[in-house]
Design a protein around this motif. Structure first.
Motif, PDB file in Angstrom:
ATOM      1  N   ASP A 245     -23.604 -33.443 -60.517  1.00 16.74           N
ATOM      2  CA  ASP A 245     -23.782 -33.316 -59.073  1.00 16.74           C
ATOM      3  C   ASP A 245     -22.512 -32.949 -58.306  1.00 16.74           C
ATOM      4  O   ASP A 245     -22.552 -32.807 -57.085  1.00 16.74           O
ATOM      5  N   ASP A 246     -21.376 -32.758 -59.005  1.00 11.44           N
ATOM      6  CA  ASP A 246     -20.155 -32.313 -58.339  1.00 11.44           C
ATOM      7  C   ASP A 246     -20.236 -30.818 -58.045  1.00 11.44           C
ATOM      8  O   ASP A 246     -20.932 -30.073 -58.743  1.00 11.44           O
ATOM      9  N   GLU A 247     -19.504 -30.369 -57.022  1.00 13.72           N
ATOM     10  CA  GLU A 247     -19.405 -28.950 -56.720  1.00 13.72           C
ATOM     11  C   GLU A 247     -18.135 -28.408 -57.355  1.00 13.72           C
ATOM     12  O   GLU A 247     -17.049 -28.977 -57.171  1.00 13.72           O
ATOM     13  N   ILE A 248     -18.278 -27.344 -58.134  1.00 14.21           N
ATOM     14  CA  ILE A 248     -17.127 -26.736 -58.794  1.00 14.21           C
ATOM     15  C   ILE A 248     -17.069 -25.242 -58.473  1.00 14.21           C
ATOM     16  O   ILE A 248     -18.060 -24.644 -58.086  1.00 14.21           O
ATOM     17  N   ARG A 249     -15.876 -24.679 -58.622  1.00 14.81           N
ATOM     18  CA  ARG A 249     -15.685 -23.233 -58.452  1.00 14.81           C
ATOM     19  C   ARG A 249     -15.354 -22.667 -59.829  1.00 14.81           C
ATOM     20  O   ARG A 249     -14.480 -23.184 -60.527  1.00 14.81           O
ATOM     21  N   LEU A 250     -16.071 -21.601 -60.224  1.00 14.45           N
ATOM     22  CA  LEU A 250     -15.892 -21.030 -61.557  1.00 14.45           C
ATOM     23  C   LEU A 250     -15.855 -19.520 -61.486  1.00 14.45           C
ATOM     24  O   LEU A 250     -16.260 -18.924 -60.490  1.00 14.45           O
ATOM     25  N   LYS A 251     -15.382 -18.916 -62.556  1.00 13.72           N
ATOM     26  CA  LYS A 251     -15.397 -17.459 -62.676  1.00 13.72           C
ATOM     27  C   LYS A 251     -16.439 -17.096 -63.721  1.00 13.72           C
ATOM     28  O   LYS A 251     -16.467 -17.666 -64.810  1.00 13.72           O
ATOM     29  N   ILE A 252     -17.317 -16.140 -63.380  1.00 10.32           N
ATOM     30  CA  ILE A 252     -18.332 -15.671 -64.326  1.00 10.32           C
ATOM     31  C   ILE A 252     -17.659 -14.736 -65.332  1.00 10.32           C
ATOM     32  O   ILE A 252     -16.998 -13.775 -64.934  1.00 10.32           O
ATOM     33  N   ILE A 253     -17.818 -15.041 -66.619  1.00 10.35           N
ATOM     34  CA  ILE A 253     -17.211 -14.179 -67.650  1.00 10.35           C
ATOM     35  C   ILE A 253     -18.251 -13.388 -68.428  1.00 10.35           C
ATOM     36  O   ILE A 253     -17.907 -12.529 -69.223  1.00 10.35           O
TER      37      ILE A 253
END
Length: 130
Positions: free
Chosen positions: A98-106
């Motif tokens: 349930d945390d909000e994270i920022r990611l890069k799509i690879i």
């Protein structure tokens, strides 16, 4: 679920296609289309954490972040009150369900009804959104 949300406007009169038996209708519509691409940075909600990585959702997009795409200083911990997590003990950072994270799509994969992606947290400014 697809990445398309359509709102139908006017459906015009049909025209019979001679010799085919089909009917063509002019249709006006508005559509919001979600098409993620490799290298895009997105915010996601964590749906599951386990020893192989993090599963998350970016709207209709299901995304997996492998353990190998999570920074080495983030360790898997299965023994917390809130469930499994990845944590950096030195900086006090905890990523759990349930945390909000920022990611890069690879990478992405699209099939008939779903969009799947593989993501990474191995870049500057990626990880937990506080």
């Amino acid at each position: 679920s697809s990445g398309i949300n359509a709102e139908y406007g006017h459906i015009g009169n049909g025209v019979i296609d001679q010799g085919q038996g089909s009917v063509n209708f002019p249709v006006k519509y508005k559509a919001i289309v979600f098409r993620p691409f490799k290298g895009e940075v997105v915010d996601a909600i964590v749906t599951e954490v386990n020893k192989v990585g993090i599963f998350c959702a970016v709207g209709p997009l299901s995304c997996f972040i492998s353990r190998h795409s999570i920074p080495a200083d983030m360790e898997h911990n299965a023994d917390t009150e809130a469930g499994e997590c990845y944590q950096n003990i030195d900086e006090g950072i905890v990523i759990q369900k349930d945390d909000e994270i920022r990611l890069k799509i690879i990478g992405t994969r699209v099939d008939a009804n779903d969009i799947f992606a593989v993501g990474s947290l191995m870049d500057d400014f990626l990880g937990l959104v506080s």
